[in-house]
Design a protein around this motif. Structure first.
Motif, PDB file in Angstrom:
ATOM      1  N   PHE A  99       0.904  -1.378  -0.087  1.00  0.00           N
ATOM      2  CA  PHE A  99       0.057  -0.023   0.169  1.00  0.00           C
ATOM      3  C   PHE A  99       1.013   1.202  -0.088  1.00  0.00           C
ATOM      4  O   PHE A  99       1.778   1.317   0.741  1.00  0.00           O
ATOM      5  N   ASP A 100       0.319   2.296  -0.517  1.00  0.00           N
ATOM      6  CA  ASP A 100       1.164   3.486  -0.923  1.00  0.00           C
ATOM      7  C   ASP A 100       0.771   4.582   0.471  1.00  0.00           C
ATOM      8  O   ASP A 100       0.404   5.570   0.284  1.00  0.00           O
ATOM      9  N   TYR A 101       1.295   4.167   1.640  1.00  0.00           N
ATOM     10  CA  TYR A 101       1.102   5.261   2.723  1.00  0.00           C
ATOM     11  C   TYR A 101       1.508   6.697   2.566  1.00  0.00           C
ATOM     12  O   TYR A 101       1.004   7.507   2.951  1.00  0.00           O
ATOM     13  N   VAL A 102       2.728   6.706   2.000  1.00  0.00           N
ATOM     14  CA  VAL A 102       3.278   7.989   1.861  1.00  0.00           C
ATOM     15  C   VAL A 102       2.578   9.071   1.019  1.00  0.00           C
ATOM     16  O   VAL A 102       2.806  10.256   1.398  1.00  0.00           O
ATOM     17  N   ASN A 103       1.861   8.576   0.048  1.00  0.00           N
ATOM     18  CA  ASN A 103       0.976   9.594  -0.633  1.00  0.00           C
ATOM     19  C   ASN A 103      -0.420   9.659   0.045  1.00  0.00           C
ATOM     20  O   ASN A 103      -1.194  10.477  -0.145  1.00  0.00           O
ATOM     21  N   PHE A 104      -1.044   8.388   0.428  1.00  0.00           N
ATOM     22  CA  PHE A 104      -2.365   8.305   1.011  1.00  0.00           C
ATOM     23  C   PHE A 104      -2.600   9.325   2.132  1.00  0.00           C
ATOM     24  O   PHE A 104      -3.658   9.953   2.322  1.00  0.00           O
ATOM     25  N   ILE A 105      -1.495   9.469   3.008  1.00  0.00           N
ATOM     26  CA  ILE A 105      -1.678  10.277   4.278  1.00  0.00           C
ATOM     27  C   ILE A 105      -1.846  11.968   3.722  1.00  0.00           C
ATOM     28  O   ILE A 105      -2.851  12.325   3.950  1.00  0.00           O
ATOM     29  N   PRO A 106      -1.082  12.250   2.977  1.00  0.00           N
ATOM     30  CA  PRO A 106      -1.455  13.846   2.394  1.00  0.00           C
ATOM     31  C   PRO A 106      -2.309  13.934   1.537  1.00  0.00           C
ATOM     32  O   PRO A 106      -3.076  14.857   1.502  1.00  0.00           O
ATOM     33  N   ASP A 107      -2.447  12.910   0.521  1.00  0.00           N
ATOM     34  CA  ASP A 107      -3.582  13.290  -0.322  1.00  0.00           C
ATOM     35  C   ASP A 107      -4.905  12.767   0.012  1.00  0.00           C
ATOM     36  O   ASP A 107      -5.857  13.525  -0.715  1.00  0.00           O
ATOM     37  N   HIS A 108      -5.057  12.336   1.036  1.00  0.00           N
ATOM     38  CA  HIS A 108      -6.540  11.657   1.422  1.00  0.00           C
ATOM     39  C   HIS A 108      -6.714  12.069   2.932  1.00  0.00           C
ATOM     40  O   HIS A 108      -7.567  12.941   3.044  1.00  0.00           O
ATOM     41  N   LEU A 109      -6.043  11.423   3.824  1.00  0.00           N
ATOM     42  CA  LEU A 109      -6.448  11.508   5.310  1.00  0.00           C
ATOM     43  C   LEU A 109      -6.012  13.243   5.637  1.00  0.00           C
ATOM     44  O   LEU A 109      -7.217  13.614   6.496  1.00  0.00           O
ATOM     45  N   ASN A 110      -5.079  13.688   5.388  1.00  0.00           N
ATOM     46  CA  ASN A 110      -4.818  15.300   5.742  1.00  0.00           C
ATOM     47  C   ASN A 110      -5.871  16.061   5.059  1.00  0.00           C
ATOM     48  O   ASN A 110      -6.416  17.017   5.612  1.00  0.00           O
ATOM     49  N   ARG A 111      -6.272  15.792   3.821  1.00  0.00           N
ATOM     50  CA  ARG A 111      -7.487  16.622   3.312  1.00  0.00           C
ATOM     51  C   ARG A 111      -8.856  16.582   4.307  1.00  0.00           C
ATOM     52  O   ARG A 111      -9.666  17.636   4.303  1.00  0.00           O
ATOM     53  N   ILE A 112      -9.078  15.240   4.665  1.00  0.00           N
ATOM     54  CA  ILE A 112     -10.107  15.016   5.523  1.00  0.00           C
ATOM     55  C   ILE A 112     -10.314  15.745   6.784  1.00  0.00           C
ATOM     56  O   ILE A 112     -11.189  16.576   7.228  1.00  0.00           O
TER      57      ILE A 112
END
Length: 604
Positions: free
Chosen positions: A245-258
Motif C-alpha cells: 500500500f502507498d502510505y506515503v501519498n495516501f496520508i497527505p493526499d487523502h487523510l490530511n484533506r479530510i
C-alpha cells in the motif's frame, strides 16, 4: 431613584434580558451547543445492537466447531461493525474501549503494582488467527466478556447526554486515530486486515457528520468531506495489501484533506471548542501542521505552562555549570545539540569519568512523553531535571545550594522575578524553566514533515519507499506512533507505552541484557520486567549508538535485531516480550530504504 430600582423583580428581569442579549451578541459566531443529539445516540445504539448480534452469531459458530475461514470472516464483520461506532466508544467510554479493542497485553495498575487480564477484539484476533478447537471454551469466555462490554455501551448511551461540540470533537479524534493507529495496523497486528476496516471507520464519520450538519455546511464543507471520504474509500478498496500500500501519498493526499475539511465544517457550523487542554491543538488542520502540538498538555499544573521567556532562561541555565556541585558540568556537557542532545557515547559518563548503566537519551521531543528516563521513573520533565541535578554520579548538585547561588546573582534573580513575580526563586521554578527549554526542542521541521505538508520533492524515492515499509511490512509504526514517532499513543496522547524487546548487550545479539528497566520499580509485575520506554525516532540518525544500553552501534544493527524478531529470535527466554518474534523478512535493500527514511526525520 428610577422606577426599576423600586421594583426588584422588574430590575432582575431587565438585567437578565440585557445579559442574555449581550451574551448572544458577543457569541453570535460561536454559540455553546447544549442540545442532546438523540438521533446520533440512536445510531450508536443500533450499531451496537448489530455488534452484539454478530458476537452471538460467532459464539454459536464456535460452539458448532465451524471451520477457521468462516470464523475469521465473521470475526472481521464484528470488527468492521465496531469501527463504525469506534469514534463514540473511544471518546465517551474510554475505559470500556480499552477492553474492547486494546492491545492483547495486561492492563497495568501502576499504583497497585498489579495486572489486569487482557480481553477484547485483539485477544480474540490471536485466537482466530490461527484457530484451534482446543481453545473453544476460552474463545467463548472472551466472546461473553465482549458481550458484557456491548451491554455497557448500550446502558451508557441510553442515559448520557451528548452535544454537537462533543460529537464533532469525537469525530475529529477518530480521523486522527485513523491517520496514526489505524493506518499502522495497531489493532490488527496478527491478521493485518486494517486496510479493509478503515472504510467502516470513515463511513461512521461520514454518516454522523451528515446527521449533525445544517444548511450552513451541506453544500460547502460537508459536501467536500463526503466526496473526499468516498474517494478515500475507493483508494482503500483498490489495494488491501499492507505490504504494498502507498502510505506515503495516501496520508497527505487523502487523510490530511479530510482532517483539514473538518475544520472548515466546524467553522461553517459555528461549533465551539470543547474546553479541555489537548496535545493536538484544536485549530490543527493535520498532524503535520506547524505548531500542531501543545506542550502544555504534558505539564504537571497550570503554573508550569510553557512560554518563550521560560525557555530562554532555561536555555541559559542548561548551559551553566552552576547547576553542578563543583561548577564543572552543565546539562549541555552530556546533551550536545549537534548530536540531538545526546553525547555520542555508548553509556553516559559519571563525574568520576566511569560508565553509568545506560545510554544518554535524546532530549528532542522529550516534552511529548508521559514518563522520563529509559525506565520512565519520573512522570514529567520537571521531575527529570531535579533527578539529574541531584544524582551524585551525574551532577551531584544540591537544589537549595543552587537556589542560593541564583538568588545571589542579580541577573538570574531579575529574570526569575520577571517571569514568576516572586521575590525569591523556588525549586519548582528552577525545574520549570529547564523543562520549558527542553519542551522548546521539538521543531517538527524535518523533510518528512515538509512532505506531509504537501512538498512532494522533500523526500527521495528511497525515503518514500522506506516510509511505506516502515508503516507496512516492517510494522515499525505499531510502536513508534505517527506523527511523534515515539510511544505516546495518539490521538489523545495521554499515555506513553513501554516495550519489552529482549535487547542484547550489543549488536552481536549473543548475551541478553538483564537490566530490569521499568520492572525495577514494579517487581511484582511480570509484564514490566526488562521493559523500556519507546523513544522518538525523530533525529535518530544523529543519536548513535542505540538502545537503552548503547550496545548497538548503527541503525543497521538495530534493524537486524528487529528483522530477526527481537530477543526471542536469538534464543533469549523472555515470556513477556511485546515485540513480535516473527521475522519481518526484510531484504537488505528494504532495510537500507527504511534507514534512509529515518534520516528524513532529522530536524533542519
Amino acid at each position: 431613584m428610577s422606577k426599576l430600582s423600586k421594583y426588584p423583580i422588574l430590575l432582575f428581569l431587565y438585567c437578565a434580558a440585557a445579559l442574555f442579549t449581550l451574551y448572544h451578541c458577543k457569541n453570535d459566531k460561536q454559540q455553546p451547543v447544549y442540545e442532546d443529539l438523540g438521533s446520533v445516540k440512536n445510531r450508536i445504539i443500533k450499531t451496537n445492537a448489530d455488534f452484539e448480534k454478530q458476537i452471538n452469531e460467532l459464539k454459536a459458530l464456535v460452539a458448532k466447531d465451524a471451520d477457521e475461514k468462516l470464523l475469521q470472516e465473521k470475526f472481521q464483520d464484528i470488527r468492521k461493525t465496531y469501527k463504525k461506532m469506534e469514534w463514540a466508544v473511544e471518546y465517551f467510554l474510554p475505559h470500556s474501549a480499552r477492553f474492547i479493542n486494546g492491545p492483547a497485553l495486561p492492563e497495568i495498575e501502576m499504583d497497585e503494582h498489579t495486572e489486569i487480564e487482557p480481553e477484547g477484539l485483539q485477544v480474540l484476533e490471536e485466537m482466530f488467527y490461527s484457530y484451534e478447537k482446543a481453545n473453544k471454551e476460552e474463545v467463548i469466555r472472551m466472546l461473553n466478556k465482549l458481550i458484557n462490554k456491548s451491554n455497557t455501551i448500550d446502558t451508557n448511551f441510553q442515559v448520557i447526554t451528548i452535544s454537537k461540540d462533543q460529537v464533532f470533537d469525537a469525530l475529529r479524534q477518530e480521523t486522527f486515530r485513523i491517520s496514526s493507529l489505524g493506518i499502522s495496523g495497531f489493532d490488527t497486528p496478527v491478521s493485518g486486515t486494517f486496510l479493509q476496516e478503515m472504510p467502516s471507520s470513515l463511513q461512521g464519520i461520514k454518516e454522523t457528520l451528515e446527521q449533525i450538519s445544517t444548511d450552513r455546511s451541506k453544500n460547502k464543507a460537508l459536501k467536500s468531506i463526503v466526496a473526499e471520504i468516498s474517494s478515500t474509500i475507493t483508494v482503500l478498496k483498490k489495494n488491501t495489501d499492507k505490504n504494498t500500500f502507498d502510505y506515503v501519498n495516501f496520508i497527505p493526499d487523502h487523510l490530511n484533506r479530510i482532517t483539514t475539511l473538518m475544520l472548515d465544517f466546524k467553522k461553517q457550523e459555528n461549533i465551539p471548542d470543547v474546553d479541555v487542554t489537548t496535545a493536538l491543538n484544536k485549530n490543527a488542520a493535520t498532524f503535520f501542521s506547524k505548531n500542531a502540538f501543545n506542550p502544555n498538555a504534558f505539564i504537571p499544573g497550570k503554573e508550569y505552562a510553557y512560554s518563550e521567556e521560560k525557555a530562554a532562561l532555561g536555555h541559559q541555565l542548561f548551559n551553566d555549570k552552576i547547576l553542578s556541585n563543583n561548577n564543572n558540568r552543565s546539562c549541555a556537557t552530556c546533551h550536545i545539540p549537534e548530536k540531538a542532545f545526546t553525547d555520542g557515547l555508548s553509556k553516559a559518563m559519571s563525574l568520576e569519568n566511569s560508565e553509568l548503566a545506560r545510554n544518554t537519551p535524546s532530549l528532542n521531543y522529550a516534552g511529548y512523553q508521559h514518563g522520563q528516563f529509559w525506565d520512565m521513573r519520573k512522570d514529567d520533565l520537571e521531575g527529570q531535571s531535579s533527578d539529574v541535578i541531584s544524582n551524585k554520579e551525574e551532577m551531584h548538585g544540591d537544589l537549595n545550594v543552587i537556589l542560593a547561588k541564583i538568588n545571589q546573582d542579580k541577573n538570574y534573580k531579575a529574570a526569575f522575578k520577571k517571569i514568576y513575580h516572586s521575590q525569591k526563586t523556588e525549586v519548582w521554578q528552577l525545574q520549570n524553566v529547564l523543562a520549558s527549554y527542553i519542551r522548546s526542542l521539538a521543531k517538527f521541521n524535518s523533510d518528512f514533515d515538509e512532505y506531509m505538508r504537501g512538498n512532494k520533492s522533500a523526500m527521495t524515492d528511497n525515503q518514500k519507499r522506506g516510509f511505506n515499509l516502515f508503516v507496512g511490512k516492517a510494522q515499525c509504526a505499531i510502536c513508534h506512533f505517527l506523527p511523534l514517532f515515539n510511544g505516546t499513543v495518539p490521538p489523545n496522547f495521554k499515555k506513553t507505552e513501554q516495550e519489552v524487546l529482549g535487547t542484547a548487550m550489543n549488536g552481536e545479539n549473543k548475551t541478553f541484557d538483564t537490566d530490569p528497566g521499568r520492572g525495577k520499580f514494579h517487581e511484582t509485575v511480570s509484564s514490566l520486567q526488562h521493559s523500556f520506554k519507546t523513544p522518538t525516532l525523530r533525529n535518530i540518525n544523529k543519536t548513535a549508538p542505540y538502545m537503552h544500553n548503547g550496545g548497538y552501534k548503527t541503525l543497521k544493527e538495530v534493524m537486524n535485531f528487529y528483522n530477526k524478531g527481537g530477543g526471542k529470535a536469538f534464543g533469549f527466554k523472555l515470556e513477556n516480550q511485546t515485540l513480535s518474534d516473527a521475522p519481518l523478512q526484510l531484504t537488505d535493500k528494504e532495510v537500507d530504504d527504511i534507514i534512509e527514511f529515518m534520516k528524513a526525520l532529522d530536524d533542519q
